[in-house]
Scaffold this motif. Structure first.
Motif, PDB file in Angstrom:
ATOM      1  N   THR A  86       0.837  -1.191   0.000  1.00 34.14           N
ATOM      2  CA  THR A  86       0.000   0.000   0.000  1.00 34.14           C
ATOM      3  C   THR A  86       0.880   1.252   0.000  1.00 34.14           C
ATOM      4  OG1 THR A  86      -0.080   0.113   2.410  1.00 34.14           O
ATOM      5  CG2 THR A  86      -1.777  -1.215   1.312  1.00 34.14           C
ATOM      6  N   ILE A  87       0.257   2.391  -0.262  1.00 37.35           N
ATOM      7  CA  ILE A  87       1.003   3.644  -0.271  1.00 37.35           C
ATOM      8  C   ILE A  87       1.567   3.945   1.110  1.00 37.35           C
ATOM      9  CG2 ILE A  87       0.816   6.147  -0.579  1.00 37.35           C
ATOM     10  CD1 ILE A  87      -1.274   5.616  -2.725  1.00 37.35           C
ATOM     11  N   SER A  88       0.767   3.716   2.156  1.00 35.05           N
ATOM     12  CA  SER A  88       1.233   4.005   3.519  1.00 35.05           C
ATOM     13  C   SER A  88       2.413   3.124   3.896  1.00 35.05           C
ATOM     14  CB  SER A  88       0.090   3.821   4.524  1.00 35.05           C
ATOM     15  OG  SER A  88      -0.416   2.496   4.476  1.00 35.05           O
ATOM     16  N   THR A  89       2.355   1.842   3.522  1.00 32.39           N
ATOM     17  CA  THR A  89       3.480   0.940   3.802  1.00 32.39           C
ATOM     18  C   THR A  89       4.711   1.359   3.017  1.00 32.39           C
ATOM     19  OG1 THR A  89       1.991  -0.928   4.232  1.00 32.39           O
ATOM     20  CG2 THR A  89       4.282  -1.453   3.710  1.00 32.39           C
ATOM     21  N   MET A  90       4.515   1.776   1.773  1.00 33.31           N
ATOM     22  CA  MET A  90       5.654   2.200   0.959  1.00 33.31           C
ATOM     23  C   MET A  90       6.316   3.438   1.562  1.00 33.31           C
ATOM     24  SD  MET A  90       7.377   1.134  -1.637  1.00 33.31           S
ATOM     25  CE  MET A  90       6.223   0.045  -2.480  1.00 33.31           C
ATOM     26  N   LYS A  91       5.513   4.346   2.110  1.00 34.79           N
ATOM     27  CA  LYS A  91       6.082   5.523   2.766  1.00 34.79           C
ATOM     28  C   LYS A  91       6.963   5.106   3.939  1.00 34.79           C
ATOM     29  CE  LYS A  91       2.527   8.971   1.675  1.00 34.79           C
ATOM     30  NZ  LYS A  91       1.476   9.857   2.235  1.00 34.79           N
ATOM     31  N   GLU A  92       6.492   4.147   4.717  1.00 30.25           N
ATOM     32  CA  GLU A  92       7.275   3.654   5.856  1.00 30.25           C
ATOM     33  C   GLU A  92       8.582   3.037   5.385  1.00 30.25           C
ATOM     34  OE1 GLU A  92       4.848   0.930   7.984  1.00 30.25           O
ATOM     35  OE2 GLU A  92       3.286   2.400   8.473  1.00 30.25           O
TER      36      GLU A  92
ATOM     37  N   VAL B 293      10.240   3.681   2.572  1.00 27.48           N
ATOM     38  CA  VAL B 293      11.140   4.705   2.056  1.00 27.48           C
ATOM     39  C   VAL B 293      11.834   5.424   3.215  1.00 27.48           C
ATOM     40  CG1 VAL B 293      11.261   6.909   0.823  1.00 27.48           C
ATOM     41  CG2 VAL B 293       9.913   5.024  -0.126  1.00 27.48           C
ATOM     42  N   LYS B 294      11.084   5.751   4.250  1.00 24.68           N
ATOM     43  CA  LYS B 294      11.680   6.388   5.430  1.00 24.68           C
ATOM     44  C   LYS B 294      12.707   5.464   6.079  1.00 24.68           C
ATOM     45  CE  LYS B 294       7.617   9.221   6.572  1.00 24.68           C
ATOM     46  NZ  LYS B 294       6.498   9.413   7.536  1.00 24.68           N
TER      47      LYS B 294
ATOM     48  N   ALA C 130      14.412   3.172   4.533  1.00 27.70           N
ATOM     49  CA  ALA C 130      15.575   3.129   3.638  1.00 27.70           C
ATOM     50  C   ALA C 130      16.488   4.326   3.867  1.00 27.70           C
ATOM     51  CB  ALA C 130      15.113   3.089   2.184  1.00 27.70           C
ATOM     52  N   ILE C 131      15.901   5.489   4.096  1.00 31.60           N
ATOM     53  CA  ILE C 131      16.692   6.694   4.374  1.00 31.60           C
ATOM     54  C   ILE C 131      17.510   6.507   5.648  1.00 31.60           C
ATOM     55  CG2 ILE C 131      16.538   9.133   5.016  1.00 31.60           C
ATOM     56  CD1 ILE C 131      14.025   9.293   3.218  1.00 31.60           C
ATOM     57  N   ASP C 132      16.887   5.956   6.682  1.00 28.91           N
ATOM     58  CA  ASP C 132      17.583   5.720   7.948  1.00 28.91           C
ATOM     59  C   ASP C 132      18.689   4.679   7.795  1.00 28.91           C
ATOM     60  OD1 ASP C 132      15.930   7.559   9.188  1.00 28.91           O
ATOM     61  OD2 ASP C 132      14.509   6.048   9.903  1.00 28.91           O
ATOM     62  N   LEU C 133      18.393   3.622   7.041  1.00 26.86           N
ATOM     63  CA  LEU C 133      19.385   2.568   6.844  1.00 26.86           C
ATOM     64  C   LEU C 133      20.594   3.082   6.065  1.00 26.86           C
ATOM     65  CD1 LEU C 133      17.022  -0.435   5.973  1.00 26.86           C
ATOM     66  CD2 LEU C 133      18.461  -0.228   8.012  1.00 26.86           C
ATOM     67  N   GLN C 134      20.343   3.943   5.111  1.00 21.49           N
ATOM     68  CA  GLN C 134      21.470   4.483   4.341  1.00 21.49           C
ATOM     69  C   GLN C 134      22.366   5.358   5.217  1.00 21.49           C
ATOM     70  OE1 GLN C 134      20.752   7.273   1.103  1.00 21.49           O
ATOM     71  NE2 GLN C 134      22.006   5.985  -0.215  1.00 21.49           N
ATOM     72  N   LYS C 135      21.768   6.093   6.140  1.00 24.58           N
ATOM     73  CA  LYS C 135      22.562   6.909   7.063  1.00 24.58           C
ATOM     74  C   LYS C 135      23.401   6.019   7.976  1.00 24.58           C
ATOM     75  CE  LYS C 135      19.383  10.860   7.291  1.00 24.58           C
ATOM     76  NZ  LYS C 135      18.450  11.620   8.172  1.00 24.58           N
ATOM     77  N   ALA C 136      22.803   4.901   8.409  1.00 22.59           N
ATOM     78  CA  ALA C 136      23.491   4.009   9.346  1.00 22.59           C
ATOM     79  C   ALA C 136      24.539   3.130   8.654  1.00 22.59           C
ATOM     80  CB  ALA C 136      22.468   3.125  10.060  1.00 22.59           C
ATOM     81  N   PHE C 137      24.317   2.807   7.369  1.00 23.44           N
ATOM     82  CA  PHE C 137      25.219   1.899   6.654  1.00 23.44           C
ATOM     83  C   PHE C 137      25.603   2.481   5.286  1.00 23.44           C
ATOM     84  CE2 PHE C 137      22.676  -0.716   9.496  1.00 23.44           C
ATOM     85  CZ  PHE C 137      23.613  -1.554  10.095  1.00 23.44           C
ATOM     86  N   PRO C 138      26.266   3.625   5.256  1.00 21.31           N
ATOM     87  CA  PRO C 138      26.603   4.254   3.968  1.00 21.31           C
ATOM     88  C   PRO C 138      27.548   3.412   3.113  1.00 21.31           C
ATOM     89  CG  PRO C 138      27.769   5.334   5.773  1.00 21.31           C
ATOM     90  CD  PRO C 138      26.787   4.400   6.404  1.00 21.31           C
ATOM     91  N   GLU C 139      28.345   2.565   3.746  1.00 22.00           N
ATOM     92  CA  GLU C 139      29.308   1.749   2.994  1.00 22.00           C
ATOM     93  C   GLU C 139      28.613   0.687   2.167  1.00 22.00           C
ATOM     94  OE1 GLU C 139      32.648  -1.675   4.004  1.00 22.00           O
ATOM     95  OE2 GLU C 139      32.382  -0.027   5.424  1.00 22.00           O
ATOM     96  N   VAL C 140      27.555   0.094   2.718  1.00 21.15           N
ATOM     97  CA  VAL C 140      26.964  -1.076   2.087  1.00 21.15           C
ATOM     98  C   VAL C 140      25.592  -0.813   1.473  1.00 21.15           C
ATOM     99  CG1 VAL C 140      25.842  -1.960   4.188  1.00 21.15           C
ATOM    100  CG2 VAL C 140      26.571  -3.558   2.412  1.00 21.15           C
TER     101      VAL C 140
ATOM    102  N   LEU D 109       9.224  11.401  -1.050  1.00 19.81           N
ATOM    103  CA  LEU D 109       9.595  11.735   0.330  1.00 19.81           C
ATOM    104  C   LEU D 109      11.046  12.184   0.489  1.00 19.81           C
ATOM    105  CD1 LEU D 109       7.688   9.101   2.520  1.00 19.81           C
ATOM    106  CD2 LEU D 109       7.415  11.581   2.543  1.00 19.81           C
ATOM    107  N   PRO D 110      12.030  11.493  -0.097  1.00 22.69           N
ATOM    108  CA  PRO D 110      13.418  11.952   0.083  1.00 22.69           C
ATOM    109  C   PRO D 110      13.615  13.401  -0.357  1.00 22.69           C
ATOM    110  CG  PRO D 110      13.396   9.742  -0.824  1.00 22.69           C
ATOM    111  CD  PRO D 110      11.978  10.229  -0.849  1.00 22.69           C
ATOM    112  N   ALA D 111      13.055  13.757  -1.510  1.00 19.58           N
ATOM    113  CA  ALA D 111      13.185  15.141  -1.988  1.00 19.58           C
ATOM    114  C   ALA D 111      12.468  16.102  -1.053  1.00 19.58           C
ATOM    115  CB  ALA D 111      12.622  15.258  -3.403  1.00 19.58           C
ATOM    116  N   ASP D 112      11.295  15.698  -0.556  1.00 23.10           N
ATOM    117  CA  ASP D 112      10.551  16.550   0.364  1.00 23.10           C
ATOM    118  C   ASP D 112      11.310  16.770   1.667  1.00 23.10           C
ATOM    119  OD1 ASP D 112       8.543  16.622  -1.499  1.00 23.10           O
ATOM    120  OD2 ASP D 112       7.311  15.082  -0.532  1.00 23.10           O
ATOM    121  N   LEU D 113      12.072  15.753   2.078  1.00 18.22           N
ATOM    122  CA  LEU D 113      12.833  15.833   3.333  1.00 18.22           C
ATOM    123  C   LEU D 113      14.230  16.429   3.121  1.00 18.22           C
ATOM    124  CD1 LEU D 113      11.876  12.324   4.789  1.00 18.22           C
ATOM    125  CD2 LEU D 113      11.015  14.546   5.561  1.00 18.22           C
ATOM    126  N   GLY D 114      14.563  16.706   1.880  1.00 18.84           N
ATOM    127  CA  GLY D 114      15.873  17.289   1.596  1.00 18.84           C
ATOM    128  C   GLY D 114      17.024  16.320   1.716  1.00 18.84           C
ATOM    129  N   VAL D 115      16.755  15.023   1.491  1.00 19.34           N
ATOM    130  CA  VAL D 115      17.815  14.012   1.557  1.00 19.34           C
ATOM    131  C   VAL D 115      17.899  13.288   0.213  1.00 19.34           C
ATOM    132  CG1 VAL D 115      17.545  13.673   4.034  1.00 19.34           C
ATOM    133  CG2 VAL D 115      16.241  12.243   2.453  1.00 19.34           C
TER     134      VAL D 115
END
Length: 507
Positions: A294-300, A302-303, A305-315, A340-346
């Motif tokens: 669903t759209i709501s699940t996809m939003k979760e 994506v968010k 994924a943003i957190d995981l990329q911050k925590a694991f930039p190498e991989v 969402l990433p563009a809206d959050l500036g990331v």
């Protein structure tokens, strides 16, 4: 129709040719020199067309083209056949054996549950203690490692401990062969077994579901990934970008691990493998979510994924949607989540599957253009790309490569004869392309060599040559998600391996 009646855009495109034709019509037979110039200009536009070969490379190319001509003149031409029937012929091919030795750069489109050949899964993993199996109502299988008999499932009963079953059977070869058939699409008569895309996709998803219970067991998860890196390394691949859902890892007691645990495991295993194999550059993960969400699940997601990329930039490389495009929700449906990433500036790099369809003009077909609108880093499959001239133009200008997976497209019934694959047009135009294998374990096509063979012999035809192969291997690193510094390092390592390959195989 008079020339003056031609549409303006077509007239402009044809003008150079028309001028030559008019000049030569006045003198009868067209000028041979001008003909040669046109042929050279056309050849220079294809992938590898502007690669300047060294003397040794020219020698090897001469050998390679002779081998190709012999195979194309033979009674059976593998790219014109279904891969399951062609595979024995390919394995005996001198061209294929040369491609196996070739440093192919990176594998940029492989899914985690189909990284390692199924023989290893059956002969190694299913022989480990506490491995249970059951058969579902539709005849597929499920596996589960557990310290006690798993709870009954409505569609899967009863659960049998494989160790006990094998002890009762004595001769386990038939059982093992049966399990391998359940974990792969491979069959002797694929046309009869898979009468439509719906049928083959159903079997495709069943095989994935079966493998997930084996690969998801935490100790196997790490061993499986290490084995996958070994198989890629053996096929002269030096870098991997793996698509993974990062979910389902579990322990014997039934407890589960989160996505951060999975990424940490991927990172640890990669570092261990690189330490033992200095020529291997590493691996990164593209986090995937099924397009049925669903759209709501996809939003979760994506968010997350943003957190995981911050925590694991190498991989952590980026984000993608997976699942059959023709029956799933298109990219535009998830536009709020994907914005969402563009809206959050990331920045969250996207690597969208797009255009894995032959249904031209549908909403799914539009995924190709939407992927570019969402600034995708690469396009997965892009089978429909040839039908979208504007998308091709944008893709080229944006430096977005198409990940071509020839065997996957054939097995999943998008094209039967690979000489008719739409990537042949992209290749002749010099469009940014990389070759990958998608789900090699399910197809019996470990590594990249089989797909390189099909691309070189079938999609490229006689126009492709050693320069084409060199360009494609180079592209796989150039269009990777590696940082500029690591990309430069990777290309230097690959260049050294390429020179060694040429020296060892040219005469």
């Amino acid at each position: 129709m008079l020339v003056s009646q031609l549409p303006g855009s077509l007239l402009i495109a044809l003008l150079p040719v028309l001028l030559l034709c008019w000049a030569d019509l006045c003198h009868g037979i067209p000028d041979r020199h001008k003909r040669d110039i046109l042929k050279q200009q056309e050849a220079s536009r294809q992938i590898g067309g502007r690669v300047l070969l060294t003397e040794k490379e020219r020698q090897l190319n001469t050998q390679l083209q002779k081998l190709k001509e012999q195979e194309m003149a033979g009674p059976q031409f593998p790219p014109a056949m279904h891969f399951f029937k062609a595979r024995p012929l390919i394995q005996r091919s001198p061209v294929f054996n040369l491609l196996r030795k070739m440093p192919k750069g990176a594998a940029l489109h492989i899914h985690s549950l189909s990284l390692v050949d199924v023989e290893w899964l059956v002969k190694n993993v299913t022989y480990r203690p506490h491995c249970y199996m059951c058969v579902t109502e539709d005849g597929s299988v499920r596996f589960r490692f557990s310290s006690r008999q798993p709870r009954c499932h409505l569609q899967c009963f009863p659960w049998v401990l494989l160790e006990t079953l094998r002890r009762k059977l004595g001769n386990t070869s038939d059982l093992d062969d049966s399990l391998m058939r359940k974990l792969t699409l491979f069959t002797a008569d694929p046309e009869a077994a898979y009468s439509s895309q719906d049928v083959v996709w159903q079997r495709f998803e069943q095989a994935f579901a079966a493998a997930s219970g084996l690969v998801g067991y935490a100790p196997v998860f790490k061993d499986y990934f290490y084995q996958g890196l070994q198989q890629l390394h053996a096929d002269n691949i030096m870098y991997l970008e793996l698509r993974s859902g990062l979910s389902g890892a579990y322990e014997l007691d039934g407890s589960t691990h989160d996505r951060a645990w999975c990424l940490q495991a991927y990172q640890d295993v990669t570092r261990q493998f690189v330490f033992r194999h200095p020529g291997f550059l590493g691996a990164r993960i593209i986090f995937t979510v099924h397009r049925s969400q669903t759209i709501s699940t996809m939003k979760e997601r994506v968010k997350e994924a943003i957190d995981l990329q911050k925590a694991f930039p190498e991989v952590m490389a980026g984000f993608d949607l997976v699942g059959r495009e023709d029956s799933g929700r298109p990219l535009w449906y998830f536009r709020e989540a994907l914005s969402l990433p563009a809206d959050l500036g990331v920045t969250l790099p996207y690597f969208f599957h797009a255009g894995e369809t032959n249904q031209e003009g549908t909403e799914v077909d539009g995924n190709v253009l939407d992927a570019l609108l969402f600034n995708t880093s690469r396009i997965g499959h892009g089978f429909a790309m040839a039908h979208h001239p504007l998308a091709k133009e944008l893709s080229r200008k944006m430096g977005v490569a198409v990940e071509v997976c020839p065997i996957s497209n054939q097995v999943l019934k998008l094209v039967s004869d690979l000489r008719n694959h739409p990537a042949s047009t992209l290749m002749s135009e010099g469009h940014p392309l990389v070759i990958s294998s998608d789900d090699p374990a399910l197809f019996g096509a470990a590594g990249l060599s089989y797909d390189f063979y099909e691309a070189f012999m079938g999609i490229g035809g006689m126009s492709s040559h050693l320069g084409t192969l060199k360009d494609l291997a180079y592209n796989s690193l150039w269009y990777s998600s590696l940082s500029p510094q690591l990309k430069e390092k990777a290309l230097k390592i690959w260049s050294t391996k390429w020179d060694e390959f040429i020296s060892q195989n040219s005469q």
